[in-house]
Design a protein around this motif. Sequence first.
Motif, mmCIF file in Angstrom:
data_model
loop_
_atom_site.group_PDB
_atom_site.id
_atom_site.type_symbol
_atom_site.label_atom_id
_atom_site.label_comp_id
_atom_site.label_asym_id
_atom_site.label_seq_id
_atom_site.Cartn_x
_atom_site.Cartn_y
_atom_site.Cartn_z
ATOM 1 N N HIS A 348 22.848 6.697 -60.525
ATOM 2 C CA HIS A 348 23.219 5.648 -61.475
ATOM 3 C C HIS A 348 23.886 4.472 -60.793
ATOM 4 O O HIS A 348 24.440 4.602 -59.705
ATOM 5 C CB HIS A 348 24.165 6.215 -62.531
ATOM 6 C CG HIS A 348 23.706 7.526 -63.068
ATOM 7 N ND1 HIS A 348 22.580 7.634 -63.840
ATOM 8 C CD2 HIS A 348 24.179 8.785 -62.889
ATOM 9 C CE1 HIS A 348 22.377 8.919 -64.123
ATOM 10 N NE2 HIS A 348 23.334 9.636 -63.557
ATOM 11 N N ASP A 349 23.872 3.326 -61.478
ATOM 12 C CA ASP A 349 24.437 2.099 -60.895
ATOM 13 C C ASP A 349 25.896 2.256 -60.473
ATOM 14 O O ASP A 349 26.289 1.784 -59.417
ATOM 15 C CB ASP A 349 24.310 0.935 -61.888
ATOM 16 C CG ASP A 349 22.874 0.408 -61.936
ATOM 17 O OD1 ASP A 349 22.029 0.944 -61.184
ATOM 18 O OD2 ASP A 349 22.611 -0.519 -62.721
ATOM 19 N N GLU A 350 26.703 2.951 -61.325
ATOM 20 C CA GLU A 350 28.131 3.086 -60.984
ATOM 21 C C GLU A 350 28.297 3.928 -59.722
ATOM 22 O O GLU A 350 29.151 3.640 -58.877
ATOM 23 C CB GLU A 350 28.933 3.746 -62.112
ATOM 24 C CG GLU A 350 28.840 3.077 -63.470
ATOM 25 C CD GLU A 350 27.581 3.479 -64.204
ATOM 26 O OE1 GLU A 350 27.430 4.670 -64.530
ATOM 27 O OE2 GLU A 350 26.722 2.594 -64.438
ATOM 28 N N GLU A 351 27.456 4.965 -59.592
ATOM 29 C CA GLU A 351 27.515 5.796 -58.388
ATOM 30 C C GLU A 351 27.137 4.975 -57.154
ATOM 31 O O GLU A 351 27.792 5.056 -56.113
ATOM 32 C CB GLU A 351 26.557 6.987 -58.529
ATOM 33 C CG GLU A 351 26.976 7.950 -59.624
ATOM 34 C CD GLU A 351 25.930 9.036 -59.869
ATOM 35 O OE1 GLU A 351 26.325 10.172 -60.160
ATOM 36 O OE2 GLU A 351 24.716 8.740 -59.797
ATOM 37 N N ILE A 352 26.099 4.166 -57.333
ATOM 38 C CA ILE A 352 25.630 3.330 -56.223
ATOM 39 C C ILE A 352 26.740 2.378 -55.782
ATOM 40 O O ILE A 352 27.017 2.235 -54.582
ATOM 41 C CB ILE A 352 24.367 2.548 -56.642
ATOM 42 C CG1 ILE A 352 23.185 3.519 -56.767
ATOM 43 C CG2 ILE A 352 24.060 1.434 -55.660
ATOM 44 C CD1 ILE A 352 21.903 2.895 -57.275
ATOM 45 N N GLU A 353 27.386 1.735 -56.761
ATOM 46 C CA GLU A 353 28.452 0.779 -56.421
ATOM 47 C C GLU A 353 29.566 1.464 -55.645
ATOM 48 O O GLU A 353 30.098 0.928 -54.682
ATOM 49 C CB GLU A 353 29.005 0.096 -57.680
ATOM 50 C CG GLU A 353 28.056 -0.909 -58.316
ATOM 51 C CD GLU A 353 27.276 -1.750 -57.300
ATOM 52 O OE1 GLU A 353 27.907 -2.323 -56.383
ATOM 53 O OE2 GLU A 353 26.026 -1.814 -57.403
ATOM 54 N N LYS A 354 29.911 2.677 -56.101
ATOM 55 C CA LYS A 354 30.988 3.421 -55.442
ATOM 56 C C LYS A 354 30.609 3.763 -53.987
ATOM 57 O O LYS A 354 31.412 3.586 -53.062
ATOM 58 C CB LYS A 354 31.271 4.708 -56.229
ATOM 59 C CG LYS A 354 32.435 5.524 -55.720
ATOM 60 C CD LYS A 354 33.756 4.865 -56.077
ATOM 61 C CE LYS A 354 34.853 5.339 -55.132
ATOM 62 N NZ LYS A 354 36.092 4.593 -55.291
ATOM 63 N N ILE A 355 29.385 4.223 -53.820
ATOM 64 C CA ILE A 355 28.911 4.583 -52.468
ATOM 65 C C ILE A 355 28.936 3.360 -51.547
ATOM 66 O O ILE A 355 29.390 3.418 -50.405
ATOM 67 C CB ILE A 355 27.472 5.150 -52.542
ATOM 68 C CG1 ILE A 355 27.439 6.449 -53.346
ATOM 69 C CG2 ILE A 355 26.875 5.349 -51.161
ATOM 70 C CD1 ILE A 355 27.835 7.678 -52.585
ATOM 71 N N LYS A 356 28.458 2.228 -52.077
ATOM 72 C CA LYS A 356 28.444 1.009 -51.265
ATOM 73 C C LYS A 356 29.856 0.605 -50.878
ATOM 74 O O LYS A 356 30.118 0.210 -49.738
ATOM 75 C CB LYS A 356 27.799 -0.144 -52.043
ATOM 76 C CG LYS A 356 26.298 -0.084 -52.112
ATOM 77 C CD LYS A 356 25.778 -1.339 -52.804
ATOM 78 C CE LYS A 356 24.315 -1.235 -53.124
ATOM 79 N NZ LYS A 356 23.865 -2.296 -54.048
ATOM 80 N N ALA A 387 26.236 3.674 -41.990
ATOM 81 C CA ALA A 387 27.531 4.356 -42.070
ATOM 82 C C ALA A 387 27.266 5.777 -42.558
ATOM 83 O O ALA A 387 26.240 6.038 -43.210
ATOM 84 C CB ALA A 387 28.443 3.634 -43.050
ATOM 85 N N TRP A 388 28.154 6.687 -42.214
ATOM 86 C CA TRP A 388 28.004 8.075 -42.662
ATOM 87 C C TRP A 388 29.148 8.408 -43.605
ATOM 88 O O TRP A 388 30.292 8.047 -43.344
ATOM 89 C CB TRP A 388 28.055 9.031 -41.469
ATOM 90 C CG TRP A 388 26.967 8.830 -40.463
ATOM 91 C CD1 TRP A 388 27.005 7.991 -39.388
ATOM 92 C CD2 TRP A 388 25.690 9.475 -40.423
ATOM 93 N NE1 TRP A 388 25.824 8.078 -38.685
ATOM 94 C CE2 TRP A 388 25.002 8.982 -39.290
ATOM 95 C CE3 TRP A 388 25.053 10.428 -41.237
ATOM 96 C CZ2 TRP A 388 23.714 9.387 -38.940
ATOM 97 C CZ3 TRP A 388 23.776 10.843 -40.890
ATOM 98 C CH2 TRP A 388 23.114 10.331 -39.763
ATOM 99 N N ILE A 420 24.224 5.833 -45.067
ATOM 100 C CA ILE A 420 23.966 4.617 -45.834
ATOM 101 C C ILE A 420 23.453 3.561 -44.870
ATOM 102 O O ILE A 420 24.026 3.369 -43.809
ATOM 103 C CB ILE A 420 25.259 4.072 -46.490
ATOM 104 C CG1 ILE A 420 26.125 5.199 -47.028
ATOM 105 C CG2 ILE A 420 24.949 3.026 -47.542
ATOM 106 C CD1 ILE A 420 25.471 6.042 -48.069
ATOM 107 N N ALA A 421 22.374 2.868 -45.239
ATOM 108 C CA ALA A 421 21.855 1.807 -44.376
ATOM 109 C C ALA A 421 21.730 0.512 -45.165
ATOM 110 O O ALA A 421 21.320 0.519 -46.325
ATOM 111 C CB ALA A 421 20.501 2.195 -43.796
ATOM 112 N N ASN A 517 20.038 7.904 -46.671
ATOM 113 C CA ASN A 517 19.204 8.992 -46.164
ATOM 114 C C ASN A 517 19.942 10.306 -46.291
ATOM 115 O O ASN A 517 21.132 10.391 -45.982
ATOM 116 C CB ASN A 517 18.937 8.788 -44.668
ATOM 117 C CG ASN A 517 17.779 7.851 -44.407
ATOM 118 O OD1 ASN A 517 16.672 8.083 -44.892
ATOM 119 N ND2 ASN A 517 18.025 6.792 -43.658
ATOM 120 N N LYS A 518 19.220 11.342 -46.727
ATOM 121 C CA LYS A 518 19.758 12.690 -46.612
ATOM 122 C C LYS A 518 18.715 13.485 -45.861
ATOM 123 O O LYS A 518 17.592 13.677 -46.343
ATOM 124 C CB LYS A 518 20.004 13.288 -48.013
ATOM 125 C CG LYS A 518 20.805 14.573 -47.982
ATOM 126 C CD LYS A 518 22.255 14.313 -47.651
ATOM 127 C CE LYS A 518 23.015 15.636 -47.538
ATOM 128 N NZ LYS A 518 24.383 15.405 -47.002
#
Length: 537
Positions: A348-356, A387-388, A420-421, A517-518
Amino acid sequence: EVFTSQSDLESLIYLRREVKSAIDEYIQKEESRLEYLKERLKSSRGLSSGDESDATNPINAFLLVKGLSLDLAEIVAVTGDRDSFKEFARRMEELNEATTFPDNEDISGAALGLIRLQDTYQLDTKSIANGALGDSCCAPELSDFRLLPVDDCFELGRQSYLSKDYDYAIQWFTEALFRYPSTEVEDSIANVSMLLPHGEEVLISTDLEFESSSKVSKSKILDYLSWAKDIKKTLEIGKDFLAKLTGLEMDAFVDQVARAVSGGDQEETKQKRVALKSNNLFFKDRDTLEARYKSLCRGETKSNSSINPMLKCYFSSRGNNPYYLIGPIKEEILNLSPLIKIFRNIIHDEEIEKIKELAKPRLETAMVVNVFTGSNEKSQTRVSKTAWLVDEDDPIVSKINQRVGFVTGLSMETAELLQIANYGIGGMYLPHYDYAQPGQTASFVTNTDGNRIATLLFYMSDVEKGGATVFPKLNLSVWPEKGSAAFWYNLKKNGDGDSGTQHAACPVLLGTKFVSNKWIHERGQEFRRRCSLKPNE
Ligand SMILES: O=C(O)CCC(=O)C(=O)O
Ligand SMILES: [Fe+2]
C-alpha cells in the motif's frame, strides 16, 4: 557521486539557488567597487589627464607626482580590497561543507546518462540539443526546455568519445559545429574540408542565432571529430573481419587477444579469455540481443501474452491463507517457463512511503559483484542507489518480509534483507542474472543457504517514461506500477540457473523509479518447491 538518484538531484536544486544568490551579491559589490574606481580615476587629474608639457608646468608636475603617489596608493588600496571576494569565498566554503558539489565524475555520469537515454529510446541529437526529450511517441516535450550551446554539445561529444561511443561522439561534435557562432562561419567553412579525413561536408549554421560565447575552439571540435570518424571507420573494418570468422577461427582469435592484453601472464590470459567470452564481445548474437533489449525498453516488441491461452490472471487466496480469504491476491502469469508472475496491489501507498522514508538517508551507490574476485564493486552496468533494511528498522519491514513469504509460498528464513533501489534520470541496470553462475563467487551465495532461487521485485513508484523491467530472451517487458510486484524463479527445479530469467532495468527517461528486491534462497524450500522427476526440469 550525485547523479544516480532523484533525491540527490533535488539537493542540487537548493544548492543552485544558494550559489546563484552568492554570485549575484558578489557581482553587485564588485560593480560598486569598480564604479568607485572609475570615479576615483576620473577625479585624479594627475593620473587621468595631461601630456608631455606636464614636465615643464609646475602645477601639472605637482598633479603628476601626486597622481602617481597618493592617488595611486588609494586606487591600489581599493583594487587590492578583496573583502567582497572574501565574503563570497566564505559563503561558497560554507555551502561546500553543508552539501556536496558535483565533480568531474558527476559531469561524465550525467552526460553518459543522457547518451544512454538517447541510445535506448532512439532520441534524435538535434531534438535533444533543442531541448526536447524524444518525439511524441516516447515522451512529451519538456515545457521548460533549454537550448544546448556549443560547449555543452561538445562536452556530450567528448564524454561519448571517452567512453568509446564514436557514433554519438560524431553526432554531438557535428551538432557543436552547427551551433558555432555565425560570425566566424566563413573561416570555419574553409577549415572543414581540410580537416575531415573522409571528405564529408559539415553543415554549419548561418541563419540560426545561438546566443553563444564558446570557450571551445572550432579547431578543437574538428580535431575530435576527425579522430572519432577515423576510429569508427577502423572499428567497422574490424567488425567486418570478425563477422567472417568461423567458430574455430574465432576461438583462436579470442585466445590471441587475451594473450596480447595480458602481456603473457598465464593466469591473466585465462581470466581475460573467460571475460571476453562471457561478455560476448565478439559474438554475433550480441548485437541482436542488445537491440532486442532496447526495443523492449521502448515497448516496441509485443510479448505473446495475447496469443498464449496459458497466460491468465486470477484471484488467489494462497491455499486459504487467512490473510487472503477476504481480500484475495490479484495474480497475473506473464511467462510459463521460467515462471514469471505479477502481483497487483500487494503493497500500500502508506507502507511504500514509510519504506522510502527509512531508506532515503541510507541510499548509497549500488555495487555489483565482480565475477572474478567475488567482491562488490561500483559499476557502469548498474546506475542507481541502494539501501538495505532489517526487520528491526520498523515493524513495517518485517510485515513486508512476512507478506513475501505468504504470496510466494516460500520460506523467508534464508532470504536476504530487503533491498531498496532508487534510479534517477538515466538510472538503469543492464541485462544480468540474479543468481550466481557456476564457478562464480558471489558474496550472496553461502555454503549453507544456496543460490538465489527466486526474486520478488516490488514497484514502489510509477515511472513517467522508461524504467521497464525487461527479459530480452523472453521478449517480455514489465512496466512498473506502484504497489505491484514481479516474481520469478531464477533456478530450475534441479537447481541449475535458468538463463531465460536474464533481465534488465531500462533507463529512466522521465521521473524517478523506486523498487525493492527480496532475494529468496534455496535452503528451506525443499518441501515448498520440490524437484521434478525429470532431471533437466
Ligand atoms: O529495477 C528493476 O526493474 C530490476 C532490478 C533488478 O533486476 C535488480 O536489482 O537485480
Ligand atoms: Fe535483477
